[in-house]
Write a protein that holds these residues in place. Structure first.
Motif, PDB file in Angstrom:
ATOM      1  N   UNK A 155       0.841  -1.209   0.000  1.00 34.96           N
ATOM      2  CA  UNK A 155       0.000   0.000   0.000  1.00 34.96           C
ATOM      3  C   UNK A 155       0.868   1.247   0.000  1.00 34.96           C
ATOM      4  N   UNK A 156       0.341   2.342  -0.581  1.00 35.89           N
ATOM      5  CA  UNK A 156       1.074   3.617  -0.475  1.00 35.89           C
ATOM      6  C   UNK A 156       0.544   4.398   0.739  1.00 35.89           C
ATOM      7  N   UNK A 157       0.942   5.665   0.847  1.00 35.24           N
ATOM      8  CA  UNK A 157       0.592   6.408   2.071  1.00 35.24           C
ATOM      9  C   UNK A 157      -0.918   6.665   2.174  1.00 35.24           C
ATOM     10  N   UNK A 158      -1.670   6.504   1.077  1.00 34.04           N
ATOM     11  CA  UNK A 158      -3.130   6.680   1.148  1.00 34.04           C
ATOM     12  C   UNK A 158      -3.858   5.375   1.467  1.00 34.04           C
ATOM     13  N   UNK A 159      -3.102   4.273   1.475  1.00 32.48           N
ATOM     14  CA  UNK A 159      -3.730   2.982   1.747  1.00 32.48           C
ATOM     15  C   UNK A 159      -4.068   2.835   3.215  1.00 32.48           C
ATOM     16  N   UNK A 160      -4.918   1.835   3.495  1.00 30.24           N
ATOM     17  CA  UNK A 160      -5.350   1.628   4.891  1.00 30.24           C
ATOM     18  C   UNK A 160      -5.580   0.142   5.120  1.00 30.24           C
ATOM     19  N   UNK A 161      -5.188  -0.318   6.293  1.00 28.96           N
ATOM     20  CA  UNK A 161      -5.388  -1.735   6.636  1.00 28.96           C
ATOM     21  C   UNK A 161      -5.906  -1.840   8.063  1.00 28.96           C
ATOM     22  N   UNK A 162      -6.970  -2.626   8.212  1.00 27.85           N
ATOM     23  CA  UNK A 162      -7.530  -2.871   9.551  1.00 27.85           C
ATOM     24  C   UNK A 162      -7.360  -4.354   9.859  1.00 27.85           C
ATOM     25  N   UNK A 163      -6.767  -4.656  11.007  1.00 28.64           N
ATOM     26  CA  UNK A 163      -6.627  -6.048  11.443  1.00 28.64           C
ATOM     27  C   UNK A 163      -7.594  -6.302  12.588  1.00 28.64           C
ATOM     28  N   UNK A 164      -8.203  -7.479  12.578  1.00 26.60           N
ATOM     29  CA  UNK A 164      -9.142  -7.840  13.662  1.00 26.60           C
ATOM     30  C   UNK A 164      -8.730  -9.211  14.200  1.00 26.60           C
ATOM     31  N   UNK A 165      -8.735  -9.350  15.524  1.00 26.43           N
ATOM     32  CA  UNK A 165      -8.564 -10.679  16.121  1.00 26.43           C
ATOM     33  C   UNK A 165      -9.256 -10.697  17.473  1.00 26.43           C
TER      34      UNK A 165
END
Ligand SMILES: C[S@@+](CC[C@H](N)C(=O)[O-])C[C@H]1O[C@@H](n2cnc3c(N)ncnc32)[C@H](O)[C@@H]1O
Length: 311
Positions: free
Chosen positions: A44-54
């Protein structure tokens, strides 16, 4: 491999399947040790987003600092069955470009005796992914009706000796609660016919799987996250699901098939109300690990990846 490591399965096919856009928004609904997350974030670049759930507090506490310090990343302790709510709270409804669910348990959960998932390591009989909620395997076995236990062993473990094992568990719990994984493994071992004991596979494998699935509500979680996936994905967004046993894989396969087909009454009609239009399109067929991966990572042997795209 240290007991805190987890090698991500089918990593290449998952990254391809997600069809990652550099500025996209992605959700890893089963963060584990962040094996898939780390590789997604790299793309991802600086505009990307990632959400992790556990749902496992150990998974959250063990997340690598390289991820938790990254402003594009957010880690949530919660259940994937709450996917829609978690995404709505972040005002990201219909903005998600890709979802990955790598179901089941992580290597550290299996390897750490105190989590109580493994018949190979003696520890308290717990088996909860989230030890702060629900019922431990020990309490569950103390109170479950024998008939229900037989059903669970048959359905979730595909255990052919379900009746014998359930009877042995119910006989043993009258004498003393089944408090440890070692105790349960021994009860199962003594309950099955000698020819099963002689096999390479541990006779308690299916019993442990069935009880784990039952107490963690794994199939209910799967059903909920599949249904909610179509509400959070944007058009063209991808859904990747890795399952490890036939029950889960059948659910994923059926869901994708049902959600990607037109209702019979509208088949071939020139127009169709929007709510009846197929919400998904299957991408390719089921993907399994190649020889190289199954040789280096045993967990990959039963992994099945299915991919679909939001229409
Ligand atoms: C197979 S591991 C995932 C490994 C991860 N992909 C990696 O490469 O490190 C599954 C993880 O998902 C979590 N998990 C399983 N079902 C879940 C659910 N319904 N909601 C939230 N977390 C879940 C487990 O606690 C476990 O940590």
């Amino acid at each position: 491999m240290s007991s805190n490591e987890h090698v991500p399965v089918l990593l290449g096919p998952v990254l391809d399947g997600l069809d990652i856009k550099k500025d996209g928004c992605y959700v890893d609904g089963t963060f584990g040790r962040g094996g898939h997350s780390g590789e997604i974030l790299k793309r991802l670049n600086s505009d990307g987003r990632l959400i992790g759930i556990d749902r496992d507090p150990d998974a959250i506490a063990s997340a690598p600092q390289s991820l938790t310090d990254d402003p594009r990343f957010e880690l949530i302790r919660g259940e994937s069955a709450q996917l829609k709510k978690l995404i709505e709270e972040r005002h990201l409804n219909k903005q998600v470009d890709g979802l990955i669910f790598d179901l089941g348990v992580s290597s550290p959960q299996l390897d750490e005796a105190h989590r109580g998932f493994s018949f190979l390591r003696d520890g308290p009989l717990d088996m909860r992914m989230d030890p702060d909620s629900g019922t431990s395997a020990s309490d569950f076995l103390q109170h479950v009706e024998q008939k229900k236990l037989i059903r669970i062993l048959r359905q979730f473990g595909e255990e052919t000796h379900a009746s014998r094992i359930a009877r042995a568990i119910c006989d043993a719990r009258v004498v003393a609660p089944i408090a440890s994984t070692g105790q349960l493994a021994a009860i199962v071992e003594n309950a099955v016919p000698a020819k099963v004991r002689a096999q390479k596979k541990h006779p308690a494998t299916k019993t442990f799987q069935a009880i784990r699935i039952a107490i963690n509500g794994e199939l209910e979680q799967l059903e909920a996250l599949l249904n909610q996936s179509v509400d959070v994905l944007k058009e063209g967004g991808r859904l990747c699901v890795i399952s490890f046993h036939s029950l889960e894989d059948r659910m994923v396969k059926r869901f994708i098939r049902n959600t990607s087909s037109e209702p019979e009454q509208y088949r071939g009609m020139p127009t169709m109300p929007d709510e009846f239009r197929p919400k998904l399109k299957a991408i390719g067929k089921v993907i399994v690990a190649n020889d190289e991966e199954t040789t280096s990572n045993r967990r990959a042997r039963s992994a099945r990846l299915r991919i679909a795209e939001r229409t």
